[in-house]
Scaffold this motif. Structure first.
Motif, PDB file in Angstrom:
ATOM      1  N   VAL A 133       0.828  -1.007  -0.056  1.00 31.61           N
ATOM      2  CA  VAL A 133      -0.012  -0.091  -0.066  1.00 31.61           C
ATOM      3  C   VAL A 133       1.010   1.159   0.034  1.00 31.61           C
ATOM      4  O   VAL A 133       1.832   1.294   0.919  1.00 31.61           O
ATOM      5  CB  VAL A 133      -0.907  -0.128   1.458  1.00 31.61           C
ATOM      6  N   LEU A 134       0.514   2.011  -0.959  1.00 30.34           N
ATOM      7  CA  LEU A 134       1.597   3.326  -0.964  1.00 30.34           C
ATOM      8  C   LEU A 134       0.863   4.760  -0.404  1.00 30.34           C
ATOM      9  O   LEU A 134       1.703   5.313   0.286  1.00 30.34           O
ATOM     10  CB  LEU A 134       1.704   3.724  -2.801  1.00 30.34           C
ATOM     11  N   LYS A 135      -0.450   4.715  -0.432  1.00 29.71           N
ATOM     12  CA  LYS A 135      -1.016   5.845   0.084  1.00 29.71           C
ATOM     13  C   LYS A 135      -2.429   5.543   0.362  1.00 29.71           C
ATOM     14  O   LYS A 135      -3.102   4.724  -0.250  1.00 29.71           O
ATOM     15  CB  LYS A 135      -1.073   7.060  -0.587  1.00 29.71           C
ATOM     16  N   LEU A 136      -2.920   5.614   1.696  1.00 24.03           N
ATOM     17  CA  LEU A 136      -4.047   5.375   2.087  1.00 24.03           C
ATOM     18  C   LEU A 136      -4.902   6.772   2.681  1.00 24.03           C
ATOM     19  O   LEU A 136      -4.573   7.328   3.542  1.00 24.03           O
ATOM     20  CB  LEU A 136      -4.356   4.350   3.368  1.00 24.03           C
ATOM     21  N   GLY A 137      -5.692   7.381   1.703  1.00 24.37           N
ATOM     22  CA  GLY A 137      -6.210   8.700   1.831  1.00 24.37           C
ATOM     23  C   GLY A 137      -7.811   8.473   2.430  1.00 24.37           C
ATOM     24  O   GLY A 137      -8.423   7.370   2.585  1.00 24.37           O
ATOM     25  N   ARG A 138      -8.564   9.537   2.670  1.00 25.17           N
ATOM     26  CA  ARG A 138      -9.889   9.475   2.925  1.00 25.17           C
ATOM     27  C   ARG A 138     -10.671   8.806   2.051  1.00 25.17           C
ATOM     28  O   ARG A 138     -11.700   8.134   2.328  1.00 25.17           O
ATOM     29  CB  ARG A 138     -10.272  10.891   3.604  1.00 25.17           C
ATOM     30  N   THR A 139     -10.757   9.315   0.786  1.00 24.05           N
ATOM     31  CA  THR A 139     -11.444   8.977  -0.435  1.00 24.05           C
ATOM     32  C   THR A 139     -10.618   7.941  -1.466  1.00 24.05           C
ATOM     33  O   THR A 139     -11.370   7.343  -2.095  1.00 24.05           O
ATOM     34  CB  THR A 139     -12.070  10.177  -1.072  1.00 24.05           C
ATOM     35  N   LEU A 140      -9.348   8.161  -1.619  1.00 22.19           N
ATOM     36  CA  LEU A 140      -8.769   7.503  -2.325  1.00 22.19           C
ATOM     37  C   LEU A 140      -7.541   6.697  -1.796  1.00 22.19           C
ATOM     38  O   LEU A 140      -7.021   7.024  -0.923  1.00 22.19           O
ATOM     39  CB  LEU A 140      -8.063   8.421  -3.732  1.00 22.19           C
ATOM     40  N   ALA A 141      -7.111   5.506  -2.241  1.00 20.89           N
ATOM     41  CA  ALA A 141      -5.983   4.879  -1.689  1.00 20.89           C
ATOM     42  C   ALA A 141      -5.166   4.161  -3.067  1.00 20.89           C
ATOM     43  O   ALA A 141      -5.723   4.012  -4.073  1.00 20.89           O
ATOM     44  CB  ALA A 141      -6.401   3.775  -1.035  1.00 20.89           C
ATOM     45  N   PHE A 142      -3.986   4.001  -2.973  1.00 23.77           N
ATOM     46  CA  PHE A 142      -3.303   3.707  -4.053  1.00 23.77           C
ATOM     47  C   PHE A 142      -2.160   2.509  -3.485  1.00 23.77           C
ATOM     48  O   PHE A 142      -1.677   2.479  -2.396  1.00 23.77           O
ATOM     49  CB  PHE A 142      -2.209   4.736  -4.582  1.00 23.77           C
ATOM     50  N   ALA A 143      -1.969   1.533  -4.303  1.00 24.85           N
ATOM     51  CA  ALA A 143      -1.093   0.205  -4.026  1.00 24.85           C
ATOM     52  C   ALA A 143      -0.330  -0.174  -5.288  1.00 24.85           C
ATOM     53  O   ALA A 143      -0.757   0.295  -6.562  1.00 24.85           O
ATOM     54  CB  ALA A 143      -2.038  -0.960  -3.506  1.00 24.85           C
ATOM     55  N   GLU A 144       0.600  -0.730  -5.068  1.00 23.67           N
ATOM     56  CA  GLU A 144       1.594  -1.549  -6.014  1.00 23.67           C
ATOM     57  C   GLU A 144       1.610  -3.042  -5.716  1.00 23.67           C
ATOM     58  O   GLU A 144       1.425  -3.206  -4.463  1.00 23.67           O
ATOM     59  CB  GLU A 144       2.752  -0.756  -6.206  1.00 23.67           C
TER      60      GLU A 144
ATOM     61  N   ARG B 209       4.179  -6.703 -12.588  1.00 25.27           N
ATOM     62  CA  ARG B 209       4.139  -5.905 -11.730  1.00 25.27           C
ATOM     63  C   ARG B 209       3.039  -4.892 -12.072  1.00 25.27           C
ATOM     64  O   ARG B 209       2.465  -4.946 -13.172  1.00 25.27           O
ATOM     65  CB  ARG B 209       5.309  -4.750 -11.472  1.00 25.27           C
ATOM     66  N   GLY B 210       2.300  -4.324 -10.834  1.00 24.20           N
ATOM     67  CA  GLY B 210       1.108  -3.749 -11.129  1.00 24.20           C
ATOM     68  C   GLY B 210       0.881  -2.568  -9.994  1.00 24.20           C
ATOM     69  O   GLY B 210       1.386  -2.535  -9.094  1.00 24.20           O
ATOM     70  N   ASN B 211      -0.121  -1.795 -10.538  1.00 23.81           N
ATOM     71  CA  ASN B 211      -0.526  -0.779  -9.660  1.00 23.81           C
ATOM     72  C   ASN B 211      -1.884  -0.451  -9.709  1.00 23.81           C
ATOM     73  O   ASN B 211      -2.541  -0.785 -10.950  1.00 23.81           O
ATOM     74  CB  ASN B 211       0.501   0.640  -9.840  1.00 23.81           C
ATOM     75  N   ALA B 212      -2.584  -0.055  -8.832  1.00 25.24           N
ATOM     76  CA  ALA B 212      -3.945   0.437  -8.661  1.00 25.24           C
ATOM     77  C   ALA B 212      -4.529   1.580  -7.756  1.00 25.24           C
ATOM     78  O   ALA B 212      -3.445   1.806  -6.932  1.00 25.24           O
ATOM     79  CB  ALA B 212      -4.587  -0.819  -8.307  1.00 25.24           C
ATOM     80  N   SER B 213      -5.489   1.995  -8.106  1.00 23.38           N
ATOM     81  CA  SER B 213      -6.104   3.070  -7.261  1.00 23.38           C
ATOM     82  C   SER B 213      -7.482   2.833  -6.831  1.00 23.38           C
ATOM     83  O   SER B 213      -8.127   1.969  -7.466  1.00 23.38           O
ATOM     84  CB  SER B 213      -6.066   4.629  -7.921  1.00 23.38           C
TER      85      SER B 213
END
Length: 136
Positions: free
Chosen positions: A105-116, A128-132
């Protein structure tokens, strides 16, 4: 031989039922998934299908985000839906190999989160992958 630390994945869905048995391993900040590649997982060339790899990567990244979100006060019922998903396929996974998805998990925000994630067979990097994700 089953990769160390994995147990039967308990979260089932109609999409993944034909791929059973799926395994999972929980760390402090992620949910990793693994499957032993079988004929049912393969494309016509005999390699693990990109759709299988994509679905498992999406699942592992989303589960990891939700796991971390639910550790926050007041977020015990947090959930997430995929907004974007991208994978780069770098090698082929073959029948009999263990395919593992290792999310971060790269960033966990209130409305969006990002992972690789990294998708590996042993030491070989398969994708390799990434997603929001939209937090709901």
């Amino acid at each position: 031989m089953t990769p160390e630390g994995y147990a039967r994945h308990t979260r089932r869905s109609p999409l993944t039922d034909p791929w059973e048995p799926l395994l999972s391993r929980e760390t402090a900040d992620s949910v990793q998934l693994a499957v032993e590649v079988r004929d049912a997982h393969c494309n016509g060339r005999g390699f693990a299908h990109g759709g299988l790899i994509s679905a498992l990567a999406d699942n592992a990244m989303g589960l990891s985000i939700v796991r971390l979100a639910r550790q926050q006060p007041g977020q015990e019922q947090a959930s997430a839906v995929t907004v974007t998903l991208a994978l780069d396929f770098l090698d082929a996974a073959r029948i009999g190999e263990w395919l593992e998805v290792q999310p971060n998990v790269l960033k966990l925000g209130r409305t969006l989160a990002f992972a690789e994630c990294r998708v590996v067979c042993g030491e070989r990097l398969i994708a390799r992958g990434n997603a929001s994700f939209r937090m709901v």
